[in-house]
Enzyme design. Sequence first.
Site, PDB file in Angstrom:
ATOM      1  N   THR A  39       0.859  -1.304  -0.388  1.00 37.65           N
ATOM      2  CA  THR A  39       0.142  -0.051   0.417  1.00 37.65           C
ATOM      3  C   THR A  39       1.287   1.002   0.020  1.00 37.65           C
ATOM      4  OG1 THR A  39      -1.982   1.724   1.582  1.00 37.65           O
ATOM      5  CG2 THR A  39      -0.292   0.205   2.590  1.00 37.65           C
TER       6      THR A  39
ATOM      7  N   GLU B 136       0.396   3.247   1.655  1.00 38.90           N
ATOM      8  CA  GLU B 136       0.643   4.398   3.559  1.00 38.90           C
ATOM      9  C   GLU B 136       1.713   3.409   3.757  1.00 38.90           C
ATOM     10  OE1 GLU B 136      -1.697   5.014   6.318  1.00 38.90           O
ATOM     11  OE2 GLU B 136      -2.745   6.447   4.263  1.00 38.90           O
TER      12      GLU B 136
ATOM     13  N   TYR C  66      -1.428  -0.033  11.220  1.00 39.59           N
ATOM     14  CA  TYR C  66      -1.390  -0.072   9.861  1.00 39.59           C
ATOM     15  C   TYR C  66      -0.691  -0.756   8.773  1.00 39.59           C
ATOM     16  CZ  TYR C  66      -3.523  -0.902   5.221  1.00 39.59           C
ATOM     17  OH  TYR C  66      -4.013  -1.182   3.195  1.00 39.59           O
TER      18      TYR C  66
ATOM     19  N   LYS D  65       2.340  -3.391   7.626  1.00 40.18           N
ATOM     20  CA  LYS D  65       1.403  -3.890   5.926  1.00 40.18           C
ATOM     21  C   LYS D  65       3.619  -3.504   5.709  1.00 40.18           C
ATOM     22  CE  LYS D  65      -2.219  -4.587   3.612  1.00 40.18           C
ATOM     23  NZ  LYS D  65      -3.137  -4.757   3.396  1.00 40.18           N
TER      24      LYS D  65
HETATM   25  P1  NAP Z   1     -11.273  -4.504   2.416  1.00 35.39           P
HETATM   26  O1  NAP Z   1     -12.463  -4.169   2.394  1.00 35.39           O
HETATM   27  O2  NAP Z   1     -11.504  -3.892   3.861  1.00 35.39           O
HETATM   28  O3  NAP Z   1     -11.347  -6.373   2.493  1.00 35.39           O
HETATM   29  C1  NAP Z   1     -10.422  -6.571   3.362  1.00 35.39           C
HETATM   30  C2  NAP Z   1     -10.225  -8.463   3.272  1.00 35.39           C
HETATM   31  O4  NAP Z   1      -9.999  -8.963   4.304  1.00 35.39           O
HETATM   32  C3  NAP Z   1     -11.863  -8.224   4.433  1.00 35.39           C
HETATM   33  O5  NAP Z   1     -13.052  -9.671   2.913  1.00 35.39           O
HETATM   34  C4  NAP Z   1     -12.530  -8.517   4.943  1.00 35.39           C
HETATM   35  O6  NAP Z   1     -13.245 -10.407   5.356  1.00 35.39           O
HETATM   36  C5  NAP Z   1     -10.740  -9.801   5.304  1.00 35.39           C
HETATM   37  N1  NAP Z   1      -9.670 -10.124   6.244  1.00 35.39           N
HETATM   38  C6  NAP Z   1     -10.732  -9.023   7.204  1.00 35.39           C
HETATM   39  N2  NAP Z   1     -10.040 -10.558   8.378  1.00 35.39           N
HETATM   40  C7  NAP Z   1      -9.609 -11.509   8.167  1.00 35.39           C
HETATM   41  C8  NAP Z   1      -9.151 -12.605   8.717  1.00 35.39           C
HETATM   42  N3  NAP Z   1      -8.682 -12.251   9.906  1.00 35.39           N
HETATM   43  N4  NAP Z   1      -9.126 -13.670   8.345  1.00 35.39           N
HETATM   44  C9  NAP Z   1      -9.271 -13.125   6.274  1.00 35.39           C
HETATM   45  N5  NAP Z   1      -9.872 -12.494   6.742  1.00 35.39           N
HETATM   46  C10 NAP Z   1      -9.586 -11.154   6.853  1.00 35.39           C
HETATM   47  O7  NAP Z   1     -10.247  -3.777   1.461  1.00 35.39           O
HETATM   48  P2  NAP Z   1      -9.937  -3.614   0.244  1.00 35.39           P
HETATM   49  O8  NAP Z   1     -10.437  -2.206  -0.489  1.00 35.39           O
HETATM   50  O9  NAP Z   1     -10.658  -4.575  -1.031  1.00 35.39           O
HETATM   51  O10 NAP Z   1      -8.212  -3.902  -0.215  1.00 35.39           O
HETATM   52  C11 NAP Z   1      -7.875  -5.295  -0.476  1.00 35.39           C
HETATM   53  C12 NAP Z   1      -5.969  -5.524   0.146  1.00 35.39           C
HETATM   54  O11 NAP Z   1      -6.197  -4.580  -0.339  1.00 35.39           O
HETATM   55  C13 NAP Z   1      -6.139  -5.303   1.755  1.00 35.39           C
HETATM   56  O12 NAP Z   1      -5.096  -5.773   2.428  1.00 35.39           O
HETATM   57  C14 NAP Z   1      -5.788  -4.066   2.120  1.00 35.39           C
HETATM   58  O13 NAP Z   1      -5.181  -3.417   2.626  1.00 35.39           O
HETATM   59  C15 NAP Z   1      -4.744  -3.199   0.775  1.00 35.39           C
HETATM   60  N6  NAP Z   1      -4.744  -2.107  -0.315  1.00 35.39           N
HETATM   61  C16 NAP Z   1      -6.049  -1.005  -0.407  1.00 35.39           C
HETATM   62  C17 NAP Z   1      -6.199   0.056  -0.796  1.00 35.39           C
HETATM   63  C18 NAP Z   1      -7.457   0.540  -1.309  1.00 35.39           C
HETATM   64  O14 NAP Z   1      -7.468   2.438  -1.582  1.00 35.39           O
HETATM   65  N7  NAP Z   1      -8.629   0.292  -1.051  1.00 35.39           N
HETATM   66  C19 NAP Z   1      -4.572   0.560  -0.883  1.00 35.39           C
HETATM   67  C20 NAP Z   1      -3.815  -0.260  -0.962  1.00 35.39           C
HETATM   68  C21 NAP Z   1      -3.462  -1.565  -0.393  1.00 35.39           C
HETATM   69  P3  NAP Z   1     -14.599  -9.970   6.113  1.00 35.39           P
HETATM   70  O15 NAP Z   1     -15.078  -9.117   4.718  1.00 35.39           O
HETATM   71  O16 NAP Z   1     -15.199 -11.141   6.930  1.00 35.39           O
HETATM   72  O17 NAP Z   1     -14.259  -8.851   7.238  1.00 35.39           O
HETATM   73  O1  G4F Z   2     -10.812   6.791   3.085  1.00 31.12           O
HETATM   74  P1  G4F Z   2      -9.415   6.544   4.050  1.00 31.12           P
HETATM   75  O2  G4F Z   2      -9.994   5.885   5.709  1.00 31.12           O
HETATM   76  O3  G4F Z   2      -8.462   5.876   3.152  1.00 31.12           O
HETATM   77  P2  G4F Z   2      -6.660   5.548   3.969  1.00 31.12           P
HETATM   78  O4  G4F Z   2      -6.414   6.315   5.258  1.00 31.12           O
HETATM   79  O5  G4F Z   2      -5.942   6.584   3.230  1.00 31.12           O
HETATM   80  O6  G4F Z   2      -6.663   4.663   3.368  1.00 31.12           O
HETATM   81  C1  G4F Z   2      -6.694   3.618   2.388  1.00 31.12           C
HETATM   82  O7  G4F Z   2      -6.081   3.809   1.373  1.00 31.12           O
HETATM   83  C2  G4F Z   2      -4.487   2.996   1.557  1.00 31.12           C
HETATM   84  C3  G4F Z   2      -3.676   3.280   0.916  1.00 31.12           C
HETATM   85  O8  G4F Z   2      -3.409   4.293   0.653  1.00 31.12           O
HETATM   86  C4  G4F Z   2      -5.528   2.018   2.046  1.00 31.12           C
HETATM   87  F1  G4F Z   2      -4.029   1.174   1.776  1.00 31.12           F
HETATM   88  C5  G4F Z   2      -5.726   1.402   3.309  1.00 31.12           C
HETATM   89  O9  G4F Z   2      -6.040  -0.084   3.319  1.00 31.12           O
HETATM   90  C6  G4F Z   2      -7.245   2.335   3.220  1.00 31.12           C
HETATM   91  O10 G4F Z   2      -7.761   1.504   1.723  1.00 31.12           O
HETATM   92  O11 G4F Z   2      -9.342   8.257   4.713  1.00 31.12           O
HETATM   93  C7  G4F Z   2      -8.517   9.260   3.268  1.00 31.12           C
HETATM   94  C8  G4F Z   2      -8.148  10.559   4.114  1.00 31.12           C
HETATM   95  C9  G4F Z   2      -7.031  10.456   5.665  1.00 31.12           C
HETATM   96  O12 G4F Z   2      -6.746  11.324   5.249  1.00 31.12           O
HETATM   97  C10 G4F Z   2      -8.730  10.686   6.409  1.00 31.12           C
HETATM   98  O13 G4F Z   2      -7.895  11.450   7.924  1.00 31.12           O
HETATM   99  O14 G4F Z   2      -9.696  11.265   4.896  1.00 31.12           O
HETATM  100  C11 G4F Z   2      -9.220  11.419   5.590  1.00 31.12           C
HETATM  101  N1  G4F Z   2     -10.263  11.408   6.768  1.00 31.12           N
HETATM  102  C12 G4F Z   2     -11.185  12.978   7.172  1.00 31.12           C
HETATM  103  N2  G4F Z   2     -12.354  12.461   7.447  1.00 31.12           N
HETATM  104  C13 G4F Z   2     -11.247  10.668   6.575  1.00 31.12           C
HETATM  105  C14 G4F Z   2     -12.527  11.239   7.519  1.00 31.12           C
HETATM  106  N3  G4F Z   2     -11.376   8.928   7.234  1.00 31.12           N
HETATM  107  C15 G4F Z   2     -12.045   8.582   7.617  1.00 31.12           C
HETATM  108  N4  G4F Z   2     -12.233   6.942   7.485  1.00 31.12           N
HETATM  109  N5  G4F Z   2     -14.115   9.040   7.930  1.00 31.12           N
HETATM  110  C16 G4F Z   2     -14.267  10.079   7.942  1.00 31.12           C
HETATM  111  O15 G4F Z   2     -14.558  11.149   8.154  1.00 31.12           O
END
Ligand code: NAP
Ligand code: G4F
Length: 341
Positions: free
Chosen positions: A130, A132, A154, A158
């Site tokens: 990520t 992050e 987190y 990661k």
């Molecule tokens: P997400 O929607 O939050 O999905 C997370 C998944 O992990 C869910 O299927 C959840 O299952 C599963 N999980 C959580 N705890 C677990 C455990 N103990 N054992 C097995 N499964 C478990 O995340 P996403 O947005 O699809 O992202 C996919 C991956 O990419 C994650 O690793 C995230 O950190 C990474 N990532 C995401 C982004 C982004 O912007 N979306 C960017 C960079 C990296 P349940 O539904 O049962 O909770």
């Molecule tokens: O949407 P966020 O919670 O995403 P964040 O923290 O960027 O993380 C996501 O992207 C990562 C990749 O860069 C992934 F690895 C991670 O698993 C996840 O998918 O927050 C985005 C921004 C932050 O700066 C947060 O402080 O939005 C700001 N924010 C402001 N108000 C808020 C809020 N975020 C959330 N969730 N809720 C608020 O009310």
Amino acid sequence: MAPAQKRALITGITGQDGLYLSELLVSKGYQVFGLIRGQNNPKRDMVERLLPAVELLEGDLGDMSSLVGAVNYCQPDEVYNLAAISFVAFSFKQPEHTGNITGLGALRLLDAIRIADNGRGQIRFYQASTSELFGKVRETPQTELTPFHPRSPYGVAKAYAHHMTVNYRESYNMHASCGILFNHESPRRGHEFVTRKITSAVARIKLGLQDSLSLGNLDSKRDWGFAGDYVRGMWAMLQQDEPDDYVLATGETHSIHEFLDLAFAAVGIEDWKPYVKQDPRFMRPAEVDLLHGDPTKAKKVLGWEPEVSFPELVTMMVENDLQVESTKVPRQFAPPTSIVR
Ligand code: NAP
Ligand code: G4F
């Protein structure tokens, strides 16, 4: 003779990326297995409805024997580790649990694959790294060579998973790759993340179901893309002859203010300030102020490029939430159909 059907195991199948990746792999003719956790996971029905071809296996990243069992059962060609505690704010509240699942969970899966593969180098592995990792960024835009400085439990977990994946690649000759993905969103994004929180609230405000929206820090900037584009990049990484690490990003960065501008404009509200409140509960102990990725390597080596623009992404999410939320409007208050689309 037709080539054997490829087999893929996906952890995190109930999440946003797991659903898009499963659809992609099924469309490419893969036999797809998905790891699902818990004794009665409420998302099982949704996955079975959307992806009837996928076989679900019970398992948890916190439980090694279930991972060994899943890998042995499906004998995969490719394993995609998408499972994680993925919500940054939550990781500050449960740092140990986050370390165990998001960090050590990747190690458990790597070890289950190493044992099953037994040095043959036949199981390819994708780790969901990520942006992050860059946290308090040392340079902009961020590339595969930018040093890491994670800012949350987190991000630290990661970083452990990322370095372990590289270590297993180098130590055991495994085809293990990390995708350093910048934020990617969609109508399937969880409601805890800021984009979906905003688009859902905008729809509800437009439909008269909600008065206001409480947010934390509005000044941070993110490189937001569409999740459906990013899963193509995950798959492409595992089709390369050599494993490696790649940034996937749009190459643009936008503030939360800009996201709010577009989301409210999509329902005809030009000034969102009367509707948005700042609430300290949504501030984080440490913030990642700016993420802005450079996807040059992915473009050059994988031929990967995002197709959905930032305005298209915001509009797609708002339109989806208008549809979802309009089903909750009491009949006598139903808005004109032109708004519902
Ligand atoms: P997400 O929607 O939050 O999905 C997370 C998944 O992990 C869910 O299927 C959840 O299952 C599963 N999980 C959580 N705890 C677990 C455990 N103990 N054992 C097995 N499964 C478990 O995340 P996403 O947005 O699809 O992202 C996919 C991956 O990419 C994650 O690793 C995230 O950190 C990474 N990532 C995401 C982004 C982004 O912007 N979306 C960017 C960079 C990296 P349940 O539904 O049962 O909770
Ligand atoms: O949407 P966020 O919670 O995403 P964040 O923290 O960027 O993380 C996501 O992207 C990562 C990749 O860069 C992934 F690895 C991670 O698993 C996840 O998918 O927050 C985005 C921004 C932050 O700066 C947060 O402080 O939005 C700001 N924010 C402001 N108000 C808020 C809020 N975020 C959330 N969730 N809720 C608020 O009310």
